[in-house]
Each structure stands twice: as structure tokens, then as C-alpha cells.
Write a protein that holds these residues in place. Structure first.
Motif, PDB file in Angstrom:
ATOM      1  N   ILE A  85      -3.220   9.989   0.289  1.00  0.00           N
ATOM      2  CA  ILE A  85      -3.867   9.624   1.124  1.00  0.00           C
ATOM      3  C   ILE A  85      -5.240   9.013   0.198  1.00  0.00           C
ATOM      4  O   ILE A  85      -6.051   7.436   0.767  1.00  0.00           O
ATOM      5  CB  ILE A  85      -3.697   9.739   2.730  1.00  0.00           C
ATOM      6  N   GLU A  86      -5.685   9.966   0.231  1.00  0.00           N
ATOM      7  CA  GLU A  86      -7.016   9.922  -0.490  1.00  0.00           C
ATOM      8  C   GLU A  86      -7.042   8.824  -1.423  1.00  0.00           C
ATOM      9  O   GLU A  86      -8.342   7.749  -2.173  1.00  0.00           O
ATOM     10  CB  GLU A  86      -8.302  11.081  -0.648  1.00  0.00           C
ATOM     11  N   SER A  87      -5.851   8.289  -2.403  1.00  0.00           N
ATOM     12  CA  SER A  87      -5.674   7.430  -3.045  1.00  0.00           C
ATOM     13  C   SER A  87      -5.811   6.227  -3.081  1.00  0.00           C
ATOM     14  O   SER A  87      -5.779   5.353  -3.504  1.00  0.00           O
ATOM     15  CB  SER A  87      -5.482   8.196  -4.137  1.00  0.00           C
ATOM     16  N   VAL A  88      -4.893   5.823  -2.044  1.00  0.00           N
ATOM     17  CA  VAL A  88      -4.737   5.239  -1.430  1.00  0.00           C
ATOM     18  C   VAL A  88      -5.823   3.994  -0.668  1.00  0.00           C
ATOM     19  O   VAL A  88      -6.308   3.427  -1.292  1.00  0.00           O
ATOM     20  CB  VAL A  88      -3.502   4.960   0.018  1.00  0.00           C
ATOM     21  N   ALA A  96      -3.876  -4.960  -0.388  1.00  0.00           N
ATOM     22  CA  ALA A  96      -3.881  -3.440  -1.223  1.00  0.00           C
ATOM     23  C   ALA A  96      -2.871  -3.204  -0.996  1.00  0.00           C
ATOM     24  O   ALA A  96      -2.892  -2.251  -2.320  1.00  0.00           O
ATOM     25  CB  ALA A  96      -5.169  -3.215  -1.060  1.00  0.00           C
ATOM     26  N   ALA A  97      -2.202  -2.976   0.266  1.00  0.00           N
ATOM     27  CA  ALA A  97      -0.505  -2.490  -0.150  1.00  0.00           C
ATOM     28  C   ALA A  97      -0.038  -2.929  -1.112  1.00  0.00           C
ATOM     29  O   ALA A  97       1.111  -2.434  -1.219  1.00  0.00           O
ATOM     30  CB  ALA A  97      -0.590  -2.374   1.644  1.00  0.00           C
ATOM     31  N   LYS A 130       2.734  -2.258  -6.666  1.00  0.00           N
ATOM     32  CA  LYS A 130       2.449  -2.323  -7.538  1.00  0.00           C
ATOM     33  C   LYS A 130       2.262  -2.049  -9.145  1.00  0.00           C
ATOM     34  O   LYS A 130       2.866  -2.188 -10.173  1.00  0.00           O
ATOM     35  CB  LYS A 130       2.443  -4.047  -8.361  1.00  0.00           C
ATOM     36  N   ILE A 131       1.157  -0.792  -8.865  1.00  0.00           N
ATOM     37  CA  ILE A 131       0.861   0.202  -9.556  1.00  0.00           C
ATOM     38  C   ILE A 131       2.393   0.735 -10.887  1.00  0.00           C
ATOM     39  O   ILE A 131       3.265   1.474  -9.810  1.00  0.00           O
ATOM     40  CB  ILE A 131      -0.119   0.932  -8.860  1.00  0.00           C
ATOM     41  N   ILE A 152       6.431   5.090 -16.534  1.00  0.00           N
ATOM     42  CA  ILE A 152       6.795   3.376 -17.430  1.00  0.00           C
ATOM     43  C   ILE A 152       4.948   3.250 -18.893  1.00  0.00           C
ATOM     44  O   ILE A 152       5.222   2.267 -19.858  1.00  0.00           O
ATOM     45  CB  ILE A 152       6.516   2.019 -16.622  1.00  0.00           C
ATOM     46  N   VAL A 153       4.768   3.683 -17.618  1.00  0.00           N
ATOM     47  CA  VAL A 153       2.698   3.515 -18.923  1.00  0.00           C
ATOM     48  C   VAL A 153       2.852   4.386 -19.820  1.00  0.00           C
ATOM     49  O   VAL A 153       2.482   3.541 -20.873  1.00  0.00           O
ATOM     50  CB  VAL A 153       1.421   3.896 -17.875  1.00  0.00           C
ATOM     51  N   MET A 154       3.514   5.456 -19.885  1.00  0.00           N
ATOM     52  CA  MET A 154       3.455   5.838 -21.493  1.00  0.00           C
ATOM     53  C   MET A 154       4.135   5.748 -22.106  1.00  0.00           C
ATOM     54  O   MET A 154       4.642   5.580 -23.505  1.00  0.00           O
ATOM     55  CB  MET A 154       4.148   7.562 -20.868  1.00  0.00           C
ATOM     56  N   LEU A 155       5.207   5.196 -21.436  1.00  0.00           N
ATOM     57  CA  LEU A 155       6.695   4.412 -22.660  1.00  0.00           C
ATOM     58  C   LEU A 155       6.227   3.102 -22.984  1.00  0.00           C
ATOM     59  O   LEU A 155       6.372   2.999 -24.583  1.00  0.00           O
ATOM     60  CB  LEU A 155       8.085   3.995 -21.930  1.00  0.00           C
TER      61      LEU A 155
END
Length: 90
Positions: free
Chosen positions: A43-46, A72-73, A78-79, A84-87
Motif C-alpha cells: 500500500i505504501e508503494s501505491v 494513478a490506479a 499497467k506497470i 517482463i522488464v528483465m526479459l
């Protein structure tokens, strides 16, 4: 819907147990993760993402706050996942 609701131990959350039987708390004075593994990192990340989104606007009108929160949601959902980022980087 998640099966557990984690918060810090602020006294305002004391009645959550009545509505959410699996409510768990963490005391941030003892550490950011309790001995049982409870934390509030998600929740802190959100909230961090929402605050960052609000800062990109010159002015936030009170009557449109819900629209900024929806934006924002949407962006937060969509992050891409870490995998996926590493690939993409390989």
C-alpha cells in the motif's frame, strides 16, 4: 480481493478487526516487517505512485481528485512485472 488486510498499528485502525477478520498489523517502531511477516510495503508503494502522479499536474482541483486517483490506479496497474522488464533487457 485479498484475504488479509495489513496496516500499521495506528489506533484509528483498531476497529478494522470487526469488519476484516484477517486484519493484521505491524508496529513500525519495532521494524518494517513484523515477526509474522506482516508489512505495509504494497500500500505504501501505491500511495507513493499516486503522490508522484499528482505532482505531474500543475493544479489538482478538489472536485476532480477521484479522476486523478483513477488515472494513478490505471498507470499503476499497467506497470510491467519485474520478469517482463528483465526479459526485455536480456
Amino acid at each position: 480481493m485479498t484475504d488479509a488486510y495489513n496496516t500499521d498499528d495506528w489506533k484509528g485502525y483498531c476497529d478494522f478487526k470487526l469488519v476484516f477478520p484477517k486484519h493484521k498489523t505491524v508496529n513500525h517502531q519495532d521494524g518494517y516487517v513484523s515477526k509474522t511477516g506482516v508489512n505495509t510495503n504494497q500500500i505504501e508503494s501505491v500511495w507513493k505512485h499516486i503522490r508522484r502522479t499528482f505532482k505531474t499536474h500543475i493544479k489538482v482541483a478538489k472536485h476532480h481528485v477521484y479522476l486523478y486517483a483513477k488515472e494513478a490506479a490505471y498507470k499503476f496497474n499497467k506497470i510491467p512485472s519485474f520478469e517482463i522488464v528483465m526479459l526485455c533487457l536480456i
